[in-house]
Write an enzyme that holds these catalytic residues in place. Structure first.
Site, mmCIF file in Angstrom:
data_model
loop_
_atom_site.group_PDB
_atom_site.id
_atom_site.type_symbol
_atom_site.label_atom_id
_atom_site.label_comp_id
_atom_site.label_asym_id
_atom_site.label_seq_id
_atom_site.Cartn_x
_atom_site.Cartn_y
_atom_site.Cartn_z
ATOM 1 C CB CYS A 135 -0.945 -0.010 1.193
ATOM 2 S SG CYS A 135 -1.924 -1.509 1.298
ATOM 3 C CG HIS A 271 -3.112 3.275 2.802
ATOM 4 N ND1 HIS A 271 -3.770 2.905 1.651
ATOM 5 C CD2 HIS A 271 -2.998 2.141 3.552
ATOM 6 C CE1 HIS A 271 -4.028 1.605 1.699
ATOM 7 N NE2 HIS A 271 -3.574 1.127 2.842
ATOM 8 C CG ASN A 301 -6.683 -0.934 2.015
ATOM 9 O OD1 ASN A 301 -6.074 -0.546 1.021
ATOM 10 N ND2 ASN A 301 -6.072 -1.366 3.096
#
Ligand code: UT7
Length: 345
Positions: A135, A271, A301
């Site tokens: 990520c 994020h 996500n």
């Protein structure tokens, strides 16, 4: 009460490295995003795994996620976001010197997704490769763009975060299936026109946490007949603690390296992993939520795509204006982390 001075660091905490950008400055010239049309709501999920809309919203903030149709590739999503970024930057694909794709769900071990995107764009010649930092990958990709431009190795760079994570999920595992979604985001990075752009970076990894978020192993036998599908697994509560801590420490480290204060940050684009992680970090550094971009309710996500998707949404809703100080920060499997402070051109 808001904490305005850097938090005390535990003696076993990994040291952070932060750097001020040096050399020729670079800036984001345009952003593009793409999310598949198909939507899976929490209620849809509750039909296939033991969970509820109430639990997911309360514990994560996620309400929906967009999922690619079966058979869709990561390079297809990446290319759609790339085309929009090029258009918004008013840059033609022929001008690209470097294409970097950050992804946690490549279409295969090789060739790179970046080379497939390059082929779709029809611009042979530029250097193209993938970055694997989970990520955090999009921020690592931006840092490469900044470094290539600073050192004169490139003038125009395309950085993409793209994922089809839905094909790597165990839909019966409620610790992961409720969290992730598919999507892509891209940014064109160019030499800055008026000295604005990337000001400072904080990048790092801690391989001691390699087992916190994983996606299977390639079979080790030379003649493995049946290659297992790589499925995402995570130690959620461990990642939660790490993430909150690293967001806070990165924010101070990168602001400090830039010679800025937390109060100077106009927009924090984190994020998008869990609303509670983002809120806890924002509270601890003293940033009001009006200055934080959150869109995980819509997308979940999306790993490397989450920061550019959030940045793209912030731009579409006119939340960023020229001269704004923008903090991008990510964390992910590895464990990895990365943040940058930039002045918007
Ligand atoms: O991009 C980086 C990747 N990962 C992350 O950022 C993940 C960070 N971690 C998280 O977001 C959270 O840890 C989760 C959302 C994964 C889990 O939330 P949590 O509040 O940490 O829950 P937990 O795992 O501590 O579980 C608490 C309870 C347990 O029940 P008991 O033992 O208290 O009875 C779980 O079985 O919640 C239960 N539970 C669920 N219930 C309904 C766990 N997942 C679910 C679920 N639906 N999906």
């Amino acid at each position: 009460m808001a904490l305005r001075t850097a938090p005390r660091v535990r003696s076993d905490a990994v040291p952070l490295r932060a750097f001020r950008s040096k050399g020729r400055p670079s800036a984001i010239a345009g952003v593009g995003t793409y999310a598949p049309d198909r939507v899976m709501t929490n209620a849809d999920l509750a039909k296939i795994v033991e969970t509820s809309d109430e639990w997911i919203v309360e514990r994560t903030g996620i309400r929906r996620r967009h999922l690619a149709e079966p058979g869709t590739t990561t390079f297809e999503l990446a290319t759609r976001a790339a085309r929009e970024a090029l258009q918004n930057a008013e840059v033609s694909a022929e001008e690209l010197d470097l294409i970097v794709v950050a992804t946690s769900s490549p279409d295969g071990p090789f060739p790179s997704v970046a080379c497939r995107v390059q082929n779709e764009l029809g611009v042979p010649g530029a250097c193209a490769f993938d970055v694997l930092a989970a990520c955090t990958g999009f921020v690592y990709g931006l840092s490469l763009a900044d470094a290539f431009i600073a050192s004169g190795r490139a003038d125009t760079v395309l950085v993409i975060g793209a994922e089809v994570l839905s094909r790597m999920l165990d839909w019966q595992d409620r610790a992961t299936s409720i969290i992730f979604g598919d999507g892509a985001g891209a940014a064109v990075v160019r030499a800055a026109r008026r000295g604005a752009g990337f000001r400072a970076w904080c990048l790092g990894s801690d391989g001691r946490g390699y087992d916190k978020v994983t996606a299977g192993d390639i079979p080790r036998g030379a003649y493995a007949a049946h290659q297992a599908q790589p499925l995402i697994a995570q130690k959620g509560p461990d990642v939660f603690k790490f993430a909150t801590d690293i967001f806070i420490r990165q924010a101070y480290a990168v602001a400090d390296a830039a010679g800025a204060a937390i109060e100077d940050i106009d927009l924090f684009v984190p994020h998008q992993a869990n609303r509670r992680i983002i809120e806890a970090a924002a509270r601890r550094v003293g940033l009001p939520m009006e200055r934080v971009q959150v869109n995980l309710d819509e997308y979940g996500n999306t790993s490397t795509a989450s920061i550019p998707l959030a940045l793209g949404d912030a731009l579409k809703s006119n939340r960023i204006k020229s001269g704004d100080q923008v903090l991008l920060a990510g964390f992910g499997s590895g464990l990895t982390w990365g943040a940058c402070l930039l002045e918007w051109e």
